[in-house]
Write an enzyme that holds these catalytic residues in place. Structure first.
Site, PDB file in Angstrom:
ATOM      1  N   LYS A 101      34.044 -11.202 -48.189  1.00  0.00           N
ATOM      2  CA  LYS A 101      35.138 -11.490 -49.200  1.00  0.00           C
ATOM      3  C   LYS A 101      36.873 -10.700 -48.143  1.00  0.00           C
ATOM      4  CE  LYS A 101      34.286 -11.733 -54.203  1.00  0.00           C
ATOM      5  NZ  LYS A 101      32.998 -11.250 -54.359  1.00  0.00           N
ATOM      6  N   GLU A 123      43.435 -10.408 -60.191  1.00  0.00           N
ATOM      7  CA  GLU A 123      42.300  -9.623 -60.922  1.00  0.00           C
ATOM      8  C   GLU A 123      41.086 -10.033 -60.262  1.00  0.00           C
ATOM      9  OE1 GLU A 123      43.205 -13.033 -59.884  1.00  0.00           O
ATOM     10  OE2 GLU A 123      40.615 -13.232 -60.029  1.00  0.00           O
ATOM     11  N   SER A 388      25.784 -13.382 -48.157  1.00  0.00           N
ATOM     12  CA  SER A 388      27.544 -12.895 -48.513  1.00  0.00           C
ATOM     13  C   SER A 388      27.936 -11.774 -47.928  1.00  0.00           C
ATOM     14  CB  SER A 388      27.829 -13.743 -49.550  1.00  0.00           C
ATOM     15  OG  SER A 388      26.998 -13.248 -50.696  1.00  0.00           O
TER      16      SER A 388
HETATM   17  C1  LIG Z   1      31.899 -12.626 -54.908  1.00  0.00           C
HETATM   18  C2  LIG Z   1      30.795 -13.195 -54.349  1.00  0.00           C
HETATM   19  C3  LIG Z   1      29.800 -13.507 -54.096  1.00  0.00           C
HETATM   20  C4  LIG Z   1      30.656 -15.719 -54.653  1.00  0.00           C
HETATM   21  O1  LIG Z   1      31.739 -15.684 -54.415  1.00  0.00           O
HETATM   22  P1  LIG Z   1      32.193 -17.001 -53.700  1.00  0.00           P
HETATM   23  O2  LIG Z   1      33.521 -17.258 -53.445  1.00  0.00           O
HETATM   24  O3  LIG Z   1      31.576 -17.674 -54.523  1.00  0.00           O
HETATM   25  O4  LIG Z   1      31.353 -16.922 -52.232  1.00  0.00           O
HETATM   26  C5  LIG Z   1      29.104 -14.480 -53.320  1.00  0.00           C
HETATM   27  N1  LIG Z   1      28.390 -13.041 -52.951  1.00  0.00           N
HETATM   28  C6  LIG Z   1      29.188 -12.112 -52.625  1.00  0.00           C
HETATM   29  C7  LIG Z   1      28.305 -10.790 -52.065  1.00  0.00           C
HETATM   30  C8  LIG Z   1      29.909 -11.439 -53.294  1.00  0.00           C
HETATM   31  O5  LIG Z   1      30.930 -10.069 -53.461  1.00  0.00           O
END
Ligand SMILES: *Cc1c(COP(=O)(O)O)cnc(C)c1O
Length: 405
Positions: A101, A123, A388
């Protein structure tokens, strides 16, 4: 590569179009006064993304502050346990603040600075976007107002603490169900009165144009790095690339690096407890076309056509729609969207932790679970999974609700 009339060689020139559409999806369905604000952001964005000063500043931040490029790791033991397919993960868990993010938050906050804004507004539901934005705001010396429902404030105490320590102002939203939807409405209302001094920072490839485009572009660093790293590690492209999809930002960034390659792309949505409406958040699999939060996409609706309640073990994935570009890539057949449920996800969460020494975010564990299934199906070749984020935030929840496995 061409598919159904779309040439991926020149894809980023044409999608979205100047009104923010990916085919019929996207756009900006918002009140008149906000249209002006969005137009200003769009214009500023198109100016700065051609500016070498901006590009060099963002590059320096990515290297010296975020710790990019993040590595790719080969999953030796997990791959061996599944057969002959080689699994790899792109380590966004090692990006500063523990997830992908920050890639778009640093871009959005740098844009705010170039536009002369004093404040960023957003938000947050689980608090992940709030923490990433608070981090970016602290870095640039911007004020930061994060709107959050009182129910979520109670549930997400550690992230609330992190935001406050980083200097953000956490604004409690008490009306309605006091969760994410009310927080979105409250943040948008605040923005409508403060847009001269503030910029709204959306947390995924969602919302009105230009956000789905801008967030994708800021996240594309993941896919661009990953493609180069994978080729230099193995001498070839992966056969498949997998990413989890909530709003779709980590997936959009990862896929951006491979759209024009002969690589199968898979977006993984949360099936939660099962296919019944309310038990999952798999909008691209079970949803229908509709407009919400300022854009047209595929969404899960209740009997009144309103956004349906959704569920996933991963709070970062429980959103009733997905970014318009994903709806477009789905219809084109360029990306396949599929699901894994909570149980498969937990299994992957523990396997990656125990066989590789990497505790994944429960969101990312969805992508790992799907990568593992794919490995068994394919029988040979290689799969690159976007990890992610890291799982520190999920450990207490997993132990409390599921125990050690
Ligand atoms: C917020 C989040 C997601 C989901 O958000 P996307 O916009 O779909 O990428 C995925 N993995 C993590 C670790 C997150 O914090």
């Amino acid at each position: 590569m061409k598919l159904n009339g779309v040439d991926f060689e020149t894809y980023f020139k044409h999608y979205p179009d100047e009104n923010g559409f990916f085919g019929k999806y996207g756009g900006a369905y918002i009140a008149e006064d906000l249209k002006q604000a969005m137009a200003e952001i769009t214009e500023a964005y198109f100016t700065i993304c051609k500016s070498t000063k901006f590009i060099n500043e963002l590059r320096g931040i990515r290297r010296d502050f975020q710790g990019r490029p993040t590595p790719i790791s080969h999953l030796d033991r997990l791959s061996a346990s599944l057969g002959n397919v080689q699994l790899y993960v792109k380590r966004e868990d090692l990006n500063h603040s523990g997830a992908h993010k920050l890639n778009h938050c640093m871009g959005e906050a740098l844009l705010a600075k170039y536009m002369g804004k004093k404040k960023v507004i957003a938000e947050t539901g689980a608090g992940q976007h709030g923490v990433a934005l608070a981090t970016a705001a602290a870095y640039f010396g911007l004020e930061c107002d994060i709107y959050m429902g009182s129910v979520d404030i109670k549930k997400q105490a550690p992230n609330v603490a992190r935001m406050k320590i980083l200097g953000a102002n956490v604004v409690e939203v008490t009306h309605g169900l006091a969760t994410l939807k009310e927080a979105v409405d409250a943040a948008f209302e605040a923005y409508a009165t403060e847009y001269k001094d503030a910029i709204y920072c959306i947390g995924s490839v969602l919302g009105p144009h230009p956000f789905p485009m801008m967030v994708r572009d800021f996240q594309s660093v993941v896919g661009i790095e990953a493609r180069e790293q994978f080729v230099s590690m193995t001498g070839e492209l992966p056969d498949a690339v997998v990413a989890c999809v909530g709003g779709g930002s980590n997936a959009a960034g990862m896929f951006a690096g491979f759209l024009n390659d002969p690589v199968d792309l898979y977006g993984v949505e949360p099936l939660g407890k099962g296919p019944k409406l309310g038990d999952h958040a798999a909008s691209l699999k079970y949803g229908t076309e509709g407009i919400m939060h300022g854009f047209n996409s595929i969404m899960l609706k209740d009997e009144n056509g309103e956004p349906a309640p959704v569920y996933s073990v991963a709070s970062g994935l429980d959103y009733p729609s997905s970014g318009p570009e994903h709806a477009f890539l789905r219809d084109l057949g360029r990306v396949k969207y599929d699901v894994v449920d909570d149980e498969e996800t937990l299994d992957a969460f523990f396997k990656l932790s125990r066989m590789e020494g990497i505790i994944p975010a429960i969101e990312s564990a969805h992508a790992v679970a799907y990568g593992m299934k794919l490995a068994k199906q394919l029988g040979k070749g290689s799969v690159l999974i976007n990890l992610s984020g890291r799982g520190d935030k999920d450990m207490d929840y997993v132990l409390e609700h599921y125990g050690l496995r």
